[in-house]
Design an enzyme around this catalytic site. Structure first.
Site, PDB file in Angstrom:
ATOM      1  N   GLY A 162       5.576 -12.291  -6.079  1.00 39.46           N
ATOM      2  CA  GLY A 162       4.993 -10.979  -5.902  1.00 39.46           C
ATOM      3  C   GLY A 162       4.766 -10.655  -4.431  1.00 39.46           C
ATOM      4  O   GLY A 162       5.532 -11.052  -3.553  1.00 39.46           O
ATOM      5  N   SER A 163       3.690  -9.951  -4.164  1.00 40.74           N
ATOM      6  CA  SER A 163       3.440  -9.467  -2.802  1.00 40.74           C
ATOM      7  C   SER A 163       3.084 -10.576  -1.819  1.00 40.74           C
ATOM      8  O   SER A 163       3.053 -10.322  -0.606  1.00 40.74           O
ATOM      9  CB  SER A 163       2.329  -8.417  -2.817  1.00 40.74           C
ATOM     10  OG  SER A 163       2.775  -7.262  -3.491  1.00 40.74           O
ATOM     11  N   THR A 164       2.802 -11.792  -2.298  1.00 39.76           N
ATOM     12  CA  THR A 164       2.573 -12.885  -1.352  1.00 39.76           C
ATOM     13  C   THR A 164       3.855 -13.219  -0.586  1.00 39.76           C
ATOM     14  O   THR A 164       3.809 -13.913   0.430  1.00 39.76           O
ATOM     15  CB  THR A 164       2.074 -14.157  -2.075  1.00 39.76           C
ATOM     16  OG1 THR A 164       3.078 -14.629  -2.988  1.00 39.76           O
ATOM     17  CG2 THR A 164       0.779 -13.885  -2.832  1.00 39.76           C
ATOM     18  N   PHE A 165       4.983 -12.701  -1.065  1.00 36.86           N
ATOM     19  CA  PHE A 165       6.269 -12.937  -0.416  1.00 36.86           C
ATOM     20  C   PHE A 165       6.519 -11.963   0.736  1.00 36.86           C
ATOM     21  O   PHE A 165       7.444 -12.153   1.524  1.00 36.86           O
ATOM     22  CB  PHE A 165       7.396 -12.797  -1.450  1.00 36.86           C
ATOM     23  CG  PHE A 165       8.762 -13.195  -0.947  1.00 36.86           C
ATOM     24  CD1 PHE A 165       9.139 -14.519  -0.843  1.00 36.86           C
ATOM     25  CD2 PHE A 165       9.680 -12.216  -0.564  1.00 36.86           C
ATOM     26  CE1 PHE A 165      10.399 -14.878  -0.379  1.00 36.86           C
ATOM     27  CE2 PHE A 165      10.938 -12.557  -0.107  1.00 36.86           C
ATOM     28  CZ  PHE A 165      11.297 -13.895  -0.012  1.00 36.86           C
ATOM     29  N   LYS A 166       5.702 -10.934   0.842  1.00 39.79           N
ATOM     30  CA  LYS A 166       5.970  -9.875   1.825  1.00 39.79           C
ATOM     31  C   LYS A 166       5.940 -10.386   3.263  1.00 39.79           C
ATOM     32  O   LYS A 166       6.597  -9.813   4.142  1.00 39.79           O
ATOM     33  CB  LYS A 166       4.995  -8.727   1.632  1.00 39.79           C
ATOM     34  CG  LYS A 166       5.279  -7.917   0.366  1.00 39.79           C
ATOM     35  CD  LYS A 166       4.244  -6.842   0.106  1.00 39.79           C
ATOM     36  CE  LYS A 166       4.593  -6.051  -1.152  1.00 39.79           C
ATOM     37  NZ  LYS A 166       3.547  -5.068  -1.524  1.00 39.79           N
TER      38      LYS A 166
END
Length: 648
Positions: free
Chosen positions: A326-330
């Site tokens: 999810g957004s932890t990959f951004k």
């Protein structure tokens, strides 16, 4: 008719020659026999004496003491304790069934153990001892000893067995041992003789299995004199074996216990990692299980309860579970863009709430959009459109390369079972695995940690530690073996521009400390302890156009197994990073509401080395946190008391 003298002389000469030849042959045979007898009786006497001795003397193996396992502070995690058992020699018992019935009136004998013992009796010589009951109490041993005259062939014995005093706290890390099975032997090319000792225990999963050779030790031996039937008459001499190597973990048992308790009944995982040297300080998967159940063979009912639990207590979610990050990959997408000069930290992207790509509309989580956002604002508010746009410019191959550099899509070498590699896909991967071309839409999905992208909680902790330290830090679980220190996981500096790393760290700090940050509600306010983090929510189902048009169904209204996963990654202190933490709550919903509060509490527990002061929390959270701390402490004391009673 008379023969003439010449014929008689000829016949006499023929008989004489035959007699001499026959006599010579006889004498030669007798001489050869005598020489052979002398050779065997004199020259080969020592060899035949040795063979006779070998027929009389047997070499029997002695099981070594298994190496024990400790936490980083010397607290025992896996130990060997005396195990009392009752054995039966069938030939000395007479009426075996009657003796067993008499024994059953004194102590409780498990029916499964009894059936196993009967099976062993049927396939073993009657003079070999068979275990009837194992791990019984001292009071039961006393009852058997007092009633010995009524129990012929019954003998109480003491040995060593594996015990895990902290029960479920280390179950997924350390694993457990169990008796050697036929399946275990079938997987080995040349099994050691010691593995055929009845009920000898070996590691089945976890560290116990991965470090089996070192923990097992080396067998000893004893020479015993046996009679013609193979019965032991006396012991001649003994050579003790070599104990297995003691192993010290990098884990802190107190922190591990707290994290396990803090995860509670959630289906979740949490990892705490030292950003300086890679030491894992805690690595917990919830729910857990009691590994002591497996040591002597778990019951069918207990095993069914574990395998049928939808929260999968036997699975080690920290290293085995892989989830869309999810957004932890951004942060990965952002660093790929910065490193390749595609975007600067102050450049902005317009977010109207969606982005059209190849005729398909990719939505931002905020339907009204974020407006103009730069790098810091996009991470702080977790704007999806910013990263959709950035990923299209960077390309999936560069994003995948950056993911690998930060520890994603890489199998980290840890002595734990089923450590997953995760997945940071690129064009070549999709062509090789799916036989299809990579699409722009695949890149858009990957930019926010969806689509094919997969990562384990361990990998997310490694990613956070590398961003915090700027080094290729690698996780380390074993601190030392028999006092010899294992190699550090500090690693070399990452080949990433430090200015770019500082920009990403600054944005992560805003996530947790700016009022508009998605992680602001779970901030740390203690000076010198402030945390930088990133929330994440990963979908486990596609939202249909009809659902979106009607107003997307609330996550909490869905069945549990269809809800989104909640994630949070962080490091602290921001000014001088010490620890990195990752938390994944399966089907927990939003990362800011389900995962971030757990990560904040875990981080503070690690930083303070125990229960943190309430003034480290925002004022609005202190009453709730105080009640939570008191509850967790009561639960931990109760578990310790239960564990102590079980061991007693």
């Amino acid at each position: 008719m008379k023969r003439n003298p010449k014929e008689l002389d000829g016949s006499h000469r023929i008989l004489t020659r035959r007699t001499l030849v026959l006599g010579g042959l006889q004498m030669g045979f007798v001489g050869a026999l005598a020489m052979r007898m002398r050779f065997l009786q004199v020259e080969q006497a020592d060899q035949f004496r040795l063979l006779a001795e070998e027929n009389r003397i047997n070499i029997r193996l002695i099981a070594p003491s298994r190496g024990e396992i400790f936490d980083r502070n010397g607290l025992i995690v896996a130990q060997n304790t005396p195990s009392y058992r009752i054995v039966l020699v069938p030939e000395d018992a007479g009426d075996v069934e009657q003796v067993i019935a008499n024994l059953a009136r004194l102590i409780t004998i498990d029916e499964e153990d009894l059936e196993r013992a009967r099976t062993e009796m049927r396939r073993s010589p009657p003079f070999l001892p068979i275990t009837l009951a194992d791990q019984i109490s001292w009071s039961d041993i006393s009852k058997v000893a007092v009633n010995a005259p009524a129990l012929p062939g019954i003998t109480p014995e003491v040995g060593l067995t594996r015990v895990y005093p902290l029960q479920d706290d280390f179950a997924h890390v350390v694993g457990y041992v169990g008796p050697v099975s036929d399946y275990d032997l079938s997987r080995m090319e040349d099994p050691e003789p010691i593995l055929r000792i009845p009920r000898f225990q070996i590691g089945k999963v976890g560290l116990e299995a991965k470090r089996e050779d070192a923990l097992r030790g080396k067998a000893g031996a004893k020479r015993v004199e046996v009679n013609a039937m193979g019965r032991v008459m006396r012991e001649l001499d003994r050579r003790e074996g070599e104990a297995g190597a003691d192993t010290q973990l990098t884990l802190d048992a107190e922190l591990q216990s707290y994290v396990q308790a803090r995860l509670g009944t959630e289906s979740a995982a949490a990892v705490v990692m030292d950003v300086e040297n890679g030491d894992l300080r805690a690595i917990c998967s919830s729910p857990s299980f009691d590994p002591n159940l497996f040591v002597r063979g778990i019951s069918v009912g207990d095993y069914r309860g574990l395998t049928e639990d939808p929260y999968r207590p036997l699975a080690n979610k920290t290293v085995q579970g892989t989830y869309p990050p999810g957004s932890t990959f951004k942060m990965v997408t952002a660093l790929a863009g910065l490193e390749n000069g595609v975007i600067g930290p102050e450049e902005t992207v317009w977010c109207p709430g969606h982005l059209e790509v190849s005729g398909r509309r990719f939505h931002c989580w905020k339907r009204a959009g974020h407006g103009h956002v730069n790098l810091l604002e996009s991470l702080k508010g977790s704007c999806d459109v910013y990263f959709y746009d950035l990923a299209i410019k960077v390309g999936i191959d560069r994003i995948s390369e950056m993911a690998n550099k930060l520890g994603l899509g890489i199998r980290h070498d840890l002595p734990m079972s089923a450590v997953a590699e995760g997945l940071a896909p690129d064009r070549a991967w999709k062509s090789r695995v799916h036989g299809q071309d990579w699409l722009v839409g695949d890149t858009v999905n990957a930019s926010i940690g969806q689509g094919f992208m997969l990562a384990s909680p361990l990998q997310l902790a490694v990613m956070s530690a590398r961003i915090a330290s700027g080094r290729s830090v690698t996780p380390r679980l074993v601190k030392s073996v028999d006092g010899v220190e294992e190699a550090s996981g500090a690693g070399a500096p990452l080949e990433i521009n430090d200015i770019h790393l500082r920009n990403v760290r600054k944005a992560m700090f805003a996530v947790s400390n700016d009022r508009r940050g998605t992680g602001y509600r779970s901030r740390i306010i203690a000076e010198g302890m402030r945390m930088a983090g990133k929330t994440g929510t990963s979908q486990v189902r596609n939202i249909t156009a009809a659902e979106r048009a009607a107003g997307v169904i609330r996550n909490e209204d869905l069945p549990w197994d269809r809800r989104d996963h909640a994630l949070f990654v962080c490091f602290a202190p921001y000014e001088n990073p010490k620890y990195a933490v990752s938390v994944v709550v399966e089907h927990g919903g939003g990362g800011s509401t389900a995962a971030a509060p757990i990560a904040r509490d875990v981080m503070l527990q690690a930083l303070y080395g125990g229960t943190p002061p309430l003034d480290a929390y925002p004022t609005s959270d202190r009453d709730k946190v105080k009640a939570q701390q008191e509850r967790l402490e009561r639960e931990r004391l109760k578990r310790r008391e239960t564990s102590g009673n079980d061991q007693a």
